[in-house]
Design an enzyme around this catalytic site. Structure first.
Site, PDB file in Angstrom:
ATOM      1  N   GLU A   1      26.265   2.642 -43.276  1.00 32.62           N
ATOM      2  CA  GLU A   1      27.079   3.363 -44.259  1.00 32.62           C
ATOM      3  C   GLU A   1      26.517   3.189 -45.671  1.00 32.62           C
ATOM      4  OE1 GLU A   1      31.250   2.507 -43.766  1.00 32.62           O
ATOM      5  OE2 GLU A   1      31.304   3.385 -41.754  1.00 32.62           O
TER       6      GLU A   1
ATOM      7  N   GLU B   1      29.798   4.439 -34.632  1.00 34.28           N
ATOM      8  CA  GLU B   1      31.166   3.973 -34.848  1.00 34.28           C
ATOM      9  C   GLU B   1      32.116   5.135 -34.588  1.00 34.28           C
ATOM     10  OE1 GLU B   1      32.127   1.809 -38.431  1.00 34.28           O
ATOM     11  OE2 GLU B   1      30.144   0.852 -38.512  1.00 34.28           O
TER      12      GLU B   1
END
Length: 503
Positions: free
Chosen positions: A175, A306
């Site tokens: 991220e 994820e």
């Protein structure tokens, strides 16, 4: 009773459904590692080198193909050399992302590799880009995978491991648009190229380098990464710098501030959750279409490392530990995700549910007294094992009920199918929370010699398992009836089923 008709072309095999679409994620977050996987060698709970035996046994039944570690956001503040050597000598650290708690680094590289060996899972190591260095990650690869003699090899041997491990999957940060550094897409694309260059193949350990990708449908982020290794319409193969691009997608039915309860929800909450989960197909299609423009031969993989439901934490638990219950509704979110994954297996090569134990949409919930609960989501993974490395076949839901959600016709049936080694596996979900559904399977292209069914159902979508009621949601046999066009099954409301076919 509502009816549906599903046409399945068993003789038209498509893309292989990689077993890695059933991957898992274990972050240093809450009680996923400490108290979940790892209890320490002195714990009265049976363990192997500190790793809980019952957790390993339960997960081995899922045949989990890979395990992503140590994060997540934690990966970009984790320095791997603090987690090797004698435990008494390992420096502690503060987990600033998740609960602001101190951890002792007793679960590190060697412990993770021991866990993967016990599970029979391939390691997916997520490296530190946010606060680390190129050298740090490069040396981690050398420490784990190089044989012969080198500074990192000597250090590994001094810590008790002579032979290198096989570690195929490496994440280049996590991220990067947020907790991994708040970088701009173009800036991170350059960093990803740099890091990937110094993540070397040692011996026969070939790295599969995964660039940290977008949140949801941020196509601009994906395009920046594609531009870093390819060009639009130029006809050249992408530069072989990183081999995949990731993205993340969570099913959050409410807002990030008020996500809602995992077990106390209304029918409207239920429908909005299923609708949000169904949105994964739109997002995968969008990323895939963009990637097809830059990479028409599909040399670069798409990785959803994820995914899963995200609810408000359980009352009286640390809000930074993300501990939530797991109900029948969560199982249906998982089942419809897998149907989408199977349909896009030509581009989607890996997926990792968040997370494996005690965090978010977990497979298992444990307690400090040694209790262990298999969640409804666990059973979906187990029932779908037959899809691992099977060939996807076309499935057409040609007649089905729908629900009007804010003027949009929401699908209430989800299905997928695969074939492998003379057998077929069909997955079916009745997403209607109130009505029983009769499904006719129009099976074409093969004779069905034998069929058996399994059903995962509950009295209400809010039902979940506990230590005292571990099988409130658990698979039971499902009656499968012959029908002129194939087979017929009846699914109760909010239920999931698999049909195993001998072809």
């Amino acid at each position: 009773m509502p009816e549906a008709r599903v046409v399945i072309d068993l003789d038209v095999p498509g893309a292989t459904i990689s077993r890695h679409l059933y991957g898992h994620f274990a972050e240093h977050l809450g009680r996923c590692i400490y108290g979940g996987f790892y209890v320490g060698e002195d714990s009265p709970i049976p363990n192997v080198g500190g790793i809980r035996q019952d957790v390993v046994e339960a997960l081995r039944a899922l045949q989990i193909p890979n395990l992503r570690w140590p994060g997540g956001c934690f990966a970009d503040e984790y320095h791997w050399k603090d987690g090797i050597g004698p435990k008494a000598d390992r420096p502690s650290m503060v987990n600033t992302h998740w609960g602001n708690v101190e951890e002792n680094n007793h679960f590190g590289t060697h412990e993770f590799m021991a866990l993967c060996e016990l599970l029979g899972a391939e390691p997916y190591v997520n490296g530190n880009v946010g606060s680390g260095t190129v050298r740090e990650m490069s040396e981690w690869v050398e420490y784990l995978t190089r044989e012969g003699d080198s500074p990192m090899v000597r250090q590994r041997k001094a810590n008790g491991r002579d032979e290198p491990w096989r570690v195929p999957f490496w994440g280049i940060g996590n991220e990067a648009w947020g907790c991994g550094g708040n970088q701009r897409a173009e800036a991170y694309a350059d960093v990803a190229r740099q890091y990937a260059t110094f993540l070397k193949d040692h011996g026969d350990n070939k790295l599969y380098r995964i660039a940290a990708g977008a949140a949801d449908d941020d196509l601009a982020w994906t395009e920046a990464l594609l531009k870093a290794v390819s060009c639009l319409g130029c006809g050249r193969e992408p530069k072989n710098i990183f081999q995949a691009i990731s993205f993340h997608y969570y099913t959050v039915a409410g807002t990030w501030e008020h996500k809602g309860s995992a077990t106390d929800f209304t029918l409207d909450d239920y429908y909005r959750t299923i609708a949000k989960a169904q949105g994964i197909e739109r997002v995968i299609r969008a990323h895939s279409s963009l990637m097809d423009a830059y990479d028409p031969e599909r040399k670069i993989g798409l990785v959803l490392d994820e995914w899963g439901t995200w609810w408000d934490v359980e009352p009286d638990t640390n809000p930074g530990f993300l501990y939530q219950q797991n109900a029948m509704r969560d199982a249906l979110v998982a089942s419809l995700h897998f149907d989408v994954f199977h349909r896009h297996a030509e581009r989607l090569v890996m997926a990792n549910i968040a997370q494996t134990v005690n965090v978010l949409q977990a497979m298992l919930l444990t307690d400090e007294q040694g209790g262990l609960v298999r969640t409804p989501t666990y059973h979906v993974f187990e029932m779908n094992k037959g899809h691992h490395d099977a060939r996807s076949v076309p499935v057409h839901v040609v007649e089905r009920p729908t629900y009007d959600l804010d003027g949009t016709a929401m699908e209430l049936v989800s299905a997928s199918a695969s074939v492998k080694d003379g057998r077929g596996l069909v997955s079916l979900s009745n997403l209607d929370p109130e009505a029983t559904l009769e499904i006719v399977l129009d099976l074409r292209g093969a004779d069905i010699r034998e069929s058996t069914g399994r059903l995962l159902a509950a009295s209400k979508p809010q039902t979940f398992n506990t230590v005292d009621a571990p099988d409130a949601v658990a698979p039971v046999p499902l009656t499968v009836e012959p029908e002129p066009r194939g087979l017929r099954v009846t699914l109760p409301p909010h239920s999931f089923a698999t049909l195993s076919l001998a072809l």
